[in-house]
Every structure is written in structure tokens, then in C-alpha cells.
Design a protein around this motif. Structure first.
Motif, PDB file in Angstrom:
ATOM      1  N   MET A  15       0.844  -1.169   0.000  1.00 48.98           N
ATOM      2  CA  MET A  15       0.000   0.000   0.000  1.00 48.98           C
ATOM      3  C   MET A  15       0.890   1.232   0.000  1.00 48.98           C
ATOM      4  O   MET A  15       1.733   1.398   0.865  1.00 48.98           O
ATOM      5  N   THR A  16       0.719   2.090  -0.975  1.00 48.45           N
ATOM      6  CA  THR A  16       1.467   3.327  -1.058  1.00 48.45           C
ATOM      7  C   THR A  16       0.548   4.481  -0.685  1.00 48.45           C
ATOM      8  O   THR A  16      -0.560   4.596  -1.200  1.00 48.45           O
ATOM      9  N   ILE A  17       1.039   5.328   0.220  1.00 50.61           N
ATOM     10  CA  ILE A  17       0.277   6.472   0.699  1.00 50.61           C
ATOM     11  C   ILE A  17       1.058   7.737   0.359  1.00 50.61           C
ATOM     12  O   ILE A  17       2.270   7.789   0.558  1.00 50.61           O
ATOM     13  N   THR A  18       0.370   8.748  -0.138  1.00 53.39           N
ATOM     14  CA  THR A  18       0.966  10.045  -0.413  1.00 53.39           C
ATOM     15  C   THR A  18       0.488  11.037   0.641  1.00 53.39           C
ATOM     16  O   THR A  18      -0.708  11.103   0.943  1.00 53.39           O
ATOM     17  N   TYR A  19       1.422  11.803   1.191  1.00 62.19           N
ATOM     18  CA  TYR A  19       1.148  12.787   2.238  1.00 62.19           C
ATOM     19  C   TYR A  19       1.335  14.174   1.652  1.00 62.19           C
ATOM     20  O   TYR A  19       2.385  14.460   1.071  1.00 62.19           O
ATOM     21  N   ASP A  66      -7.206  16.985  15.629  1.00 64.44           N
ATOM     22  CA  ASP A  66      -7.966  16.091  14.745  1.00 64.44           C
ATOM     23  C   ASP A  66      -7.133  15.046  14.025  1.00 64.44           C
ATOM     24  O   ASP A  66      -7.433  14.686  12.891  1.00 64.44           O
ATOM     25  N   THR A  67      -6.072  14.541  14.651  1.00 73.65           N
ATOM     26  CA  THR A  67      -5.293  13.479  14.015  1.00 73.65           C
ATOM     27  C   THR A  67      -6.180  12.245  13.873  1.00 73.65           C
ATOM     28  O   THR A  67      -6.711  11.738  14.855  1.00 73.65           O
ATOM     29  N   VAL A  68      -6.328  11.764  12.652  1.00 73.76           N
ATOM     30  CA  VAL A  68      -7.199  10.613  12.423  1.00 73.76           C
ATOM     31  C   VAL A  68      -6.670   9.778  11.264  1.00 73.76           C
ATOM     32  O   VAL A  68      -6.177  10.308  10.269  1.00 73.76           O
ATOM     33  N   VAL A  69      -6.761   8.453  11.443  1.00 68.93           N
ATOM     34  CA  VAL A  69      -6.401   7.494  10.401  1.00 68.93           C
ATOM     35  C   VAL A  69      -7.578   6.543  10.255  1.00 68.93           C
ATOM     36  O   VAL A  69      -8.147   6.076  11.249  1.00 68.93           O
ATOM     37  N   ALA A  70      -7.942   6.254   9.020  1.00 68.07           N
ATOM     38  CA  ALA A  70      -9.024   5.304   8.766  1.00 68.07           C
ATOM     39  C   ALA A  70      -8.690   3.971   9.433  1.00 68.07           C
ATOM     40  O   ALA A  70      -7.536   3.523   9.387  1.00 68.07           O
ATOM     41  N   PRO A  71      -9.663   3.342  10.077  1.00 66.60           N
ATOM     42  CA  PRO A  71      -9.393   2.097  10.800  1.00 66.60           C
ATOM     43  C   PRO A  71      -8.658   1.028   9.982  1.00 66.60           C
ATOM     44  O   PRO A  71      -7.779   0.351  10.499  1.00 66.60           O
ATOM     45  N   HIS A 120      -6.348   1.376   7.935  1.00 70.45           N
ATOM     46  CA  HIS A 120      -4.963   1.763   7.655  1.00 70.45           C
ATOM     47  C   HIS A 120      -4.150   1.980   8.928  1.00 70.45           C
ATOM     48  O   HIS A 120      -3.003   2.414   8.865  1.00 70.45           O
ATOM     49  N   ARG A 121      -4.734   1.685  10.072  1.00 71.13           N
ATOM     50  CA  ARG A 121      -4.006   1.852  11.335  1.00 71.13           C
ATOM     51  C   ARG A 121      -2.969   0.749  11.487  1.00 71.13           C
ATOM     52  O   ARG A 121      -3.112  -0.337  10.954  1.00 71.13           O
ATOM     53  N   GLY A 122      -1.901   1.065  12.224  1.00 73.22           N
ATOM     54  CA  GLY A 122      -0.844   0.089  12.454  1.00 73.22           C
ATOM     55  C   GLY A 122       0.176   0.030  11.338  1.00 73.22           C
ATOM     56  O   GLY A 122       1.071  -0.807  11.357  1.00 73.22           O
ATOM     57  N   ALA A 123       0.067   0.932  10.361  1.00 79.16           N
ATOM     58  CA  ALA A 123       0.994   0.945   9.230  1.00 79.16           C
ATOM     59  C   ALA A 123       1.801   2.240   9.190  1.00 79.16           C
ATOM     60  O   ALA A 123       2.307   2.621   8.139  1.00 79.16           O
ATOM     61  N   ALA A 124       1.901   2.923  10.328  1.00 78.03           N
ATOM     62  CA  ALA A 124       2.687   4.166  10.476  1.00 78.03           C
ATOM     63  C   ALA A 124       2.104   5.357   9.735  1.00 78.03           C
ATOM     64  O   ALA A 124       2.782   6.365   9.571  1.00 78.03           O
ATOM     65  N   VAL A 125       0.858   5.281   9.315  1.00 79.94           N
ATOM     66  CA  VAL A 125       0.227   6.418   8.647  1.00 79.94           C
ATOM     67  C   VAL A 125       0.123   7.597   9.612  1.00 79.94           C
ATOM     68  O   VAL A 125       0.441   8.733   9.257  1.00 79.94           O
ATOM     69  N   GLY A 126      -0.293   7.341  10.842  1.00 81.84           N
ATOM     70  CA  GLY A 126      -0.451   8.414  11.822  1.00 81.84           C
ATOM     71  C   GLY A 126       0.858   9.106  12.152  1.00 81.84           C
ATOM     72  O   GLY A 126       0.927  10.339  12.176  1.00 81.84           O
ATOM     73  N   SER A 127       1.906   8.344  12.400  1.00 80.89           N
ATOM     74  CA  SER A 127       3.193   8.964  12.735  1.00 80.89           C
ATOM     75  C   SER A 127       3.756   9.723  11.540  1.00 80.89           C
ATOM     76  O   SER A 127       4.397  10.763  11.695  1.00 80.89           O
ATOM     77  N   ARG A 128       3.495   9.266  10.354  1.00 81.18           N
ATOM     78  CA  ARG A 128       3.941   9.977   9.149  1.00 81.18           C
ATOM     79  C   ARG A 128       3.153  11.276   8.976  1.00 81.18           C
ATOM     80  O   ARG A 128       3.720  12.306   8.586  1.00 81.18           O
ATOM     81  N   LEU A 129       1.845  11.258   9.289  1.00 85.40           N
ATOM     82  CA  LEU A 129       1.050  12.489   9.266  1.00 85.40           C
ATOM     83  C   LEU A 129       1.655  13.533  10.204  1.00 85.40           C
ATOM     84  O   LEU A 129       1.816  14.702   9.844  1.00 85.40           O
ATOM     85  N   VAL A 130       1.980  13.087  11.420  1.00 88.63           N
ATOM     86  CA  VAL A 130       2.536  13.997  12.424  1.00 88.63           C
ATOM     87  C   VAL A 130       3.903  14.523  11.978  1.00 88.63           C
ATOM     88  O   VAL A 130       4.200  15.711  12.126  1.00 88.63           O
TER      89      VAL A 130
END
Length: 133
Positions: free
Chosen positions: A1-5, A73-78, A80-90
Motif C-alpha cells: 500500500m502506497t500512501i501520499t502525504y 484532529d489526528t485521524v487514520v481510517a481504521p 490503515h491503522r498500524g501501518a505508520a500512517v499516523g506517525s507519518r502524518l505527524v
């Protein structure tokens, strides 16, 4: 899964409202996100799944107009959690706030999120106060 920030990335009100409802477990509120963000935020970060462009994460960065920025309002879709999306957002939010000249990034959170903010994101504990309104 590739995510763009994307710092100050585009997101329509409906997509952001749906992400918040799913992520925080409440009904969609019909919030006017675009007006709120453009009127009160230093910036925000949108995380989108590259395959379909779906919004899978978001964080808002408010500020005082000077040295202090605040995560909201930090939020990650359920799914996609556990894949470092939240820490990358921060991390992207911190980068954007730093580039804007801020010296401090603040966050407050519920106790169960200590491992996320302290361990995964690198925040340090500080003394703070809160008045519920």
C-alpha cells in the motif's frame, strides 16, 4: 500500500467528514471543513491511498501566528491503522510547522494515546492545563 502525504492537500468536506466520523466513531456532522481549515489553520496534512485516491488520514495544524503550532484532529481510517500512517502524518505536520517558522508543536490527547505520541511521534511529556468548556 502506497500512501501520499500532502501539506495543505485538497480534501472535500464530505470526504473529510466521513473520515472523521469513521475514525472517531460518531455520525457525520456536515462540518464545513474547507472554510474552517482555510480560516483558522497554519496547514494540514492529507494522506491518500495512491491506488484509488481515498483519504485515509488527516491532521490539522492550528497556530498562534508565531512560534507555537498545535495538532488537532489526528485521524487514520481504521483499515490503515498500524501501518505508520499516523506517525507519518505527524512528521509531515511538524515539517510544515517548522518551515513556517514555528519553534514548538503542541498536542494534547487521551491517556491511551501516550505510546503513539511519545514513542512513535517523539513528543515529550510537559505540564499542561485544561479547562473543559
Amino acid at each position: 500500500m502506497t500512501i501520499t502525504y500532502t501539506w495543505r492537500g485538497h480534501s472535500d468536506d464530505a470526504a473529510l467528514d466521513a473520515l472523521h466520523a469513521e475514525g472517531f466513531g460518531h455520525p457525520a456532522q456536515g462540518a464545513g471543513w474547507a472554510a474552517r481549515l482555510h480560516g483558522h489553520s497554519l496547514g494540514w496534512v492529507c494522506a491518500r491511498h495512491d491506488g484509488d485516491g481515498d483519504l485515509v488520514g488527516f491532521v490539522n495544524v492550528a497556530w498562534d501566528g508565531g512560534a507555537h503550532a498545535f495538532l488537532l484532529d489526528t485521524v487514520v481510517a481504521p483499515g490503515h491503522r498500524g501501518a505508520a500512517v499516523g506517525s507519518r502524518l505527524v512528521a509531515e505536520a511538524a515539517r510544515g510547522a517548522r518551515a513556517a517558522g514555528c519553534a514548538w508543536l503542541h498536542v494534547d490527547f487521551e491517556g491511551d494515546l501516550k505510546p503513539f505520541y511519545f514513542d512513535a511521534c517523539g513528543f515529550r511529556p510537559t505540564a499542561a492545563g485544561l479547562i473543559p468548556l
